[in-house]
Design an enzyme around this catalytic site. Structure first.
Site, PDB file in Angstrom:
ATOM      1  N   LYS A   1     -32.243  40.472  -9.876  1.00  0.00           N
ATOM      2  CA  LYS A   1     -32.107  39.738  -8.611  1.00  0.00           C
ATOM      3  C   LYS A   1     -30.712  39.925  -8.010  1.00  0.00           C
ATOM      4  CE  LYS A   1     -32.938  35.039  -6.863  1.00  0.00           C
ATOM      5  NZ  LYS A   1     -33.443  33.714  -7.259  1.00  0.00           N
TER       6      LYS A   1
ATOM      7  N   ASP B   1     -28.038  23.570  -8.530  1.00  0.00           N
ATOM      8  CA  ASP B   1     -28.935  24.473  -9.250  1.00  0.00           C
ATOM      9  C   ASP B   1     -28.170  25.274 -10.299  1.00  0.00           C
ATOM     10  OD1 ASP B   1     -30.604  26.517 -10.075  1.00  0.00           O
ATOM     11  OD2 ASP B   1     -31.264  27.081  -8.068  1.00  0.00           O
TER      12      ASP B   1
ATOM     13  N   ASP C   1     -41.319  31.123  -7.654  1.00  0.00           N
ATOM     14  CA  ASP C   1     -39.864  31.047  -7.755  1.00  0.00           C
ATOM     15  C   ASP C   1     -39.454  32.289  -8.533  1.00  0.00           C
ATOM     16  OD1 ASP C   1     -37.251  30.595  -8.486  1.00  0.00           O
ATOM     17  OD2 ASP C   1     -37.660  28.827  -9.726  1.00  0.00           O
TER      18      ASP C   1
ATOM     19  N   GLU D   1     -34.548  28.385  -1.727  1.00  0.00           N
ATOM     20  CA  GLU D   1     -34.787  27.622  -2.960  1.00  0.00           C
ATOM     21  C   GLU D   1     -34.447  26.133  -2.805  1.00  0.00           C
ATOM     22  OE1 GLU D   1     -32.578  30.009  -5.725  1.00  0.00           O
ATOM     23  OE2 GLU D   1     -34.025  31.645  -5.554  1.00  0.00           O
TER      24      GLU D   1
END
Ligand code: AMP
Length: 615
Positions: free
Chosen positions: A75, A198, A8, A176
């Site tokens: 990211k 999330d 992850d 994800e």
């Protein structure tokens, strides 16, 4: 085949997992702790004054004192163009330098060198790989890596590149939320709709998924790329600093060392308040007063105080939830399972808000900061045959699908790597007045111009009622079913007249074909880009000529004759440029010249000269 690990690769933290051999019928997913014993590792890369590279906790620690040489949240820059809003925002909020590389991508400068975002991500991946290798005592070369469901092809590709740079063969990129659902074994149920909420360190994502017979489809995603645990920490910090200022008339914001300590203490207090009702904050020698006496920051913080300070932040996650439900065309009552992902969902107030919103108790069995890596490990095991993991029916489109539009441009409707089954629509229109039919040319590939891609089918939608160009709305819908069969429908929105065609399975290509097409696309990227720009400019020019000619007819008597003459001259030049297929620069000049003339006319007509004077 060696072991395949699941990673992850998060915005703030990363986590690595794998499936260990277990008794028949059992699956043993292991989260691998790093050398410091932590099960997640900060996705932070830093360079010290002596040029030493730090990854993880050590880099995070120097983030405040050596901010310009520490990259966090890279990211957000993956596969992103420098000119994009996201990058501009990131550039404003970080201390390291973000700049535009020659291909338009966003790059960073740290430790005296320029890096592409995949290179920085590769350093984080390399660290995750090292952690797995230290645990296994053998080399690891293959991985499954997760990405947010909304990541586009460029972002997924950049993630794959990062893996490659880190010496990993990326067997698959998975979403994800899909990974989180896999970790709960939800794919084994027949059909259900789930929400994956999330809330991580720096980002919030909500995804609505439908799982049917082991196939996942993302119905909708939403979120906020700048909302996460760090905002909660900031809210606590602001309170501590404000109270300290009231008590001692000292502003701690100016002291970097003190700030770093307060930040760590705020985060620690937040963690503790997820399980306790109150906690002690104790920072001795945080400052000195005018008499040079030491001052300490010592106080109690209660859970309700924390909740009060952060109510608005929790509330802010609900609007994206509402939008995602709306986009998925479902009601909250259709959602049978909610999965919590991200460390922040350990906060009881967050869990309560989610429960109130969806009306179901969220799943809590798997650690929220590990659930995505666990799912990635399961997918990895399924691919490598490790453990007793069934092969999961997950698939993605190997190449982009789309249609040919004006000037031979390939317009993508379904990007490469989209999880199937999927359905996407795009609106098109006519390019000439009273056009009675629209040709639809369906193609597959990664090149910018239609002619360079693989033609799958052609058909026509006929019977379009007479209308000026640009007025009819033609909705083109691509559907790919679980077997990869593509069907394309073109529908005239006004009359509902539609035409559908089915095309051969998209899996007609071998891995080698895909690899070749991808590398060709890479090689020709620059030349293709110029051709695409050219075609687009030509289209824009045609539209500008059309509207100008209409305007000249309609308003000629309202504008002074000289302006009209100049405009006509500019029309002539632009027309000639198009007809002679002139090069990009000449065409652009002629276009801008005519645009300038038409703007000047419009300003006169609307008397808007003053309000635009500063433009
Ligand atoms: P992630 O990006 O998923 O690792 O999430 C990290 C965020 O979760 C950080 O802001 C952490 O401070 C926060 N977090 C981790 N553990 C807890 C906890 N027990 N209570 C509240 N927040 C937590």
């Amino acid at each position: 085949m060696g072991r395949v690990i699941g990673i992850d690769l998060g915005t703030t933290n990363s986590c690595v997992a794998l499936v260990e051999p277990a008794a028949a019928g059992k699956v043993d997913v292991r989260i691998i702790p790093n050398t410091e014993g932590a099960r997640t590792t900060p996705s932070v890369v830093g360079f010290t004054a002596t040029g030493e590279r730090l990854v993880g906790q050590a880099a995070k620690r120097q983030a405040v004192t050596n901010a310009t040489n520490t990259v966090a949240a890279v990211k957000r820059l993956m596969g992103a163009k420098f000119a994009s809003e996201e990058v501009k925002r990131q550039g404003r909020s970080v201390a390291y330098r973000v700049f535009e590389a020659s291909n338009g991508d966003a790059w960073v400068t740290v430790g005296g060198r320029d890096y592409s975002p995949p290179e920085i991500s590769a350093m984080v991946l390399q660290r995750m790989r090292d952690i797995a290798e230290a645990y296994l005592g053998e080399s690891v070369t293959e991985a499954v890596i997760t990405v947010p469901a909304y990541f586009d092809d460029a972002q997924r590709q950049a993630t794959k590149d990062a893996g490659r740079i880190a010496g990993l063969d990326v067997k698959r990129i998975i979403n994800e939320p899909t990974a989180a659902a896999l970790a709960y074994g939800l794919e084994k149920k027949t059909t259900e709709r789930i929400a994956v909420y999330d809330l991580g360190g720096g980002t919030f994502d909500i995804s609505i998924l439908e799982i049917a017979n082991g196939v996942f489809s993302v119905k909708a995603t939403n979120g906020d790329t700048h909302l996460g645990g760090e905002d909660f920490d900031q809210a606590v910090m602001d309170k501590l600093i404000a109270d300290f200022e009231t008590n001692h008339q000292i502003d701690l914001r100016k002291d970097r060392m003190a700030l770093q300590r307060i930040r760590e203490a705020a985060e620690k207090a937040k963690h503790e308040l997820s399980s306790s009702l109150e906690t002690e904050i104790n920072l001795p020698f945080v400052a000195t007063n005018s008499k040079n006496e030491p001052l300490h920051l010592v106080r109690t913080l209660t859970r309700s105080e924390l909740e009060l300070l952060t109510t608005e932040l929790v509330e802010r996650t609900l609007e994206p939830c509402r939008k995602a439900i709306e986009d998925s065309k479902l009601a909250t009552t259709d959602i049978t399972n909610v999965i919590l992902v991200g460390g922040m969902t350990r906060m009881p107030a967050v869990q309560q808000a989610v429960k109130n919103f969806f009306g179901v108790d969220p799943h809590k069995g798997v650690n929220p900061d590990e659930v995505v890596a666990a799912g990635a490990a399961l997918q990895a095991a399924a691919l490598s045959g490790d453990g007793d993991v069934e092969v999961l029916l997950l698939d993605v489109t190997p190449l982009s699908l789309g249609v040919e539009t004006g000037g031979g441009v390939f317009t993508v409707v379904i990007p490469r790597n989209t999880t199937v089954p999927t359905e996407r629509s795009m609106e098109f229109t006519t390019s000439i007045d009273n056009q009675p039919f629209v040709p639809v040319h369906v193609l597959q590939g990664e090149r910018r111009m239609a002619a360079d891609n693989r033609s799958l089918a052609r058909f026509e939608l006929t019977g379009i009622p007479p209308a000026p160009r640009g007025v009819p709305k033609i909705l083109v819908t691509f559907k790919i079913d679980a077997n990869g069969v593509v069907s394309v429908e073109a529908r005239d929105v006004a009359t509902s007249r539609a035409q559908t065609i089915k095309v051969a399975p998209a899996s007609g290509l071998t891995q080698d074909d895909v690899a070749r097409l991808v590398s060709e696309a890479e090689r020709f990227k620059f030349a293709d880009e110029i051709r695409r720009e050219m075609a687009e400019l030509r289209n824009q020019a045609e539209t500008l000529l059309y509207t100008t000619e209409q305007a000249l007819e309609g308003y000629a008597n309202l504008v002074d004759p000289e302006a009209i003459e100049r405009t006509k001259e500019a029309v002539k030049t632009l027309r000639a440029m198009i007809d002679n297929q002139s090069d990009l620069a000449l065409l652009r000049d002629a276009y801008q010249k005519l645009e300038g003339e038409t703007f000047a006319i419009a300003e006169k007509l609307y008397g808007a000269e003053e309000s635009n004077a500063d433009n």
